[in-house]
Design an enzyme around this catalytic site. Sequence first.
Site, PDB file in Angstrom:
ATOM      1  N   CYS A   1      -2.147  -7.520  -7.495  1.00 12.79           N
ATOM      2  CA  CYS A   1      -1.975  -6.113  -7.129  1.00 12.79           C
ATOM      3  C   CYS A   1      -0.853  -5.895  -6.115  1.00 12.79           C
ATOM      4  O   CYS A   1      -0.338  -4.785  -5.999  1.00 12.79           O
ATOM      5  CB  CYS A   1      -3.279  -5.545  -6.579  1.00 12.79           C
ATOM      6  SG  CYS A   1      -4.610  -5.513  -7.787  1.00 12.79           S
TER       7      CYS A   1
ATOM      8  N   HIS B   1      -3.800   3.217 -10.005  1.00 13.75           N
ATOM      9  CA  HIS B   1      -3.368   1.894  -9.560  1.00 13.75           C
ATOM     10  C   HIS B   1      -2.677   1.144 -10.709  1.00 13.75           C
ATOM     11  O   HIS B   1      -3.291   0.301 -11.361  1.00 13.75           O
ATOM     12  CB  HIS B   1      -4.595   1.126  -9.057  1.00 13.75           C
ATOM     13  CG  HIS B   1      -4.332  -0.251  -8.550  1.00 13.75           C
ATOM     14  ND1 HIS B   1      -3.081  -0.708  -8.175  1.00 13.75           N
ATOM     15  CD2 HIS B   1      -5.195  -1.300  -8.339  1.00 13.75           C
ATOM     16  CE1 HIS B   1      -3.183  -1.965  -7.771  1.00 13.75           C
ATOM     17  NE2 HIS B   1      -4.444  -2.350  -7.864  1.00 13.75           N
TER      18      HIS B   1
ATOM     19  N   CYS C   1      -5.092  -5.524  -0.861  1.00 15.30           N
ATOM     20  CA  CYS C   1      -5.844  -6.691  -1.316  1.00 15.30           C
ATOM     21  C   CYS C   1      -5.272  -7.151  -2.651  1.00 15.30           C
ATOM     22  O   CYS C   1      -4.744  -6.350  -3.425  1.00 15.30           O
ATOM     23  CB  CYS C   1      -7.327  -6.368  -1.447  1.00 15.30           C
ATOM     24  SG  CYS C   1      -7.733  -5.043  -2.603  1.00 15.30           S
TER      25      CYS C   1
END
Length: 383
Positions: A89, A338, A368
């Site tokens: 991510c 996202h 994260c």
Amino acid sequence: MSEAYLVEAVRSPVGRRGGGLAQVHPADLGAAVLSALVERTGIDPNAVEDVVFGCVDTVGPQAGDIARTCWLAAGLPEEVPGVTVDRQCGSSQQAVHFAAQAVLAGTAEVVVAGGVQNMSAVPISSAMTLGQSLGFPDPFSGSTGWQARYGGQEINQIRAAEMIADKWGISREDMEEFAIASHERALHARAEGRFDREIVPVAGLAHDEGPRVPNRDKIRSLAPVRDGGRITAAVSSQLSDGAAALLVASERAVETHGLRPRARIHHISARGADPVYMLTAPIPATAHALGKAGMSLDDIDLVEINEAFASVVLAWLHETKADPAKVNVNGGAIALGHPLGATGARLMTTLLHELERTGGRYGLQVMCEGGGQANVTIIERIG
């Protein structure tokens, strides 16, 4: 001491899965923000020394070094190379770090950083699914070293989000209220036009598709993802499509090309934590970054922390004692979406523009990442 400056930051709208960007090839999605970046800065594209893009699940249309493909799809010079980064991510935040490191080291003067992800075209975990279809186990169960160290535990981000909620005593109601606030902030920001300067329309889409008016009754009626759990779709980030790009330049490049620096990279770092909990690394990474920078959260005007799940941010807030009024002021991934490999650059783009809108000086970004990792960037607005 050399400096690395942020000259410009642009992004596409964030499209919902199956929405307005679903049919846009990832190369064309990335090309749109690259073209806008070159146009807005007026930089001679031949002066760019590298293009560093984040992307996760680099299979199908995202395979073959998508950073390079995006640049060429934009009609930009063939002489400029590109490289694709996967730190899960945090991939495009890491892309910015690599660009800044090159500039700070003096090995490059002008670098483009960013990321792209079309999760409609390439579903999440496609690379893992493809491997399994070829007869390979998941990335963890086939390793004797991993099994010896972590005992064959289930490695799953939903499980991790549930474990965090349990450890920090975060209720489903707490997470739902956080998610509702994310949507409300995003809707307010969109209505005020706060995102307009940072967004380049793509395929007729000019606004983020994710934010919606929260329906508390519907949110409360959702079944948890895991039996007996607290995590629901409402308190999780949305699967999305999007791209973002930033221009990172040295002081000499700024002078040579007549560029206007808008912020400088004040600090970059990355840290790891328990890969089973997976999503807790922003907590120690933030402490590490502030210590290295000689700062505290009181010095930070705005924070962007990725809303992978509401429990991640709520645990971070609990441990850091950060002021919630400074955190994700325009909403986060629960509302805005996202697009994995693009989110880090999207967050930094929004952070830069919001610092300028509010007159803040320092902004901190943390995410994260798979494997129990987190990147931290601190930028200082100038001008």
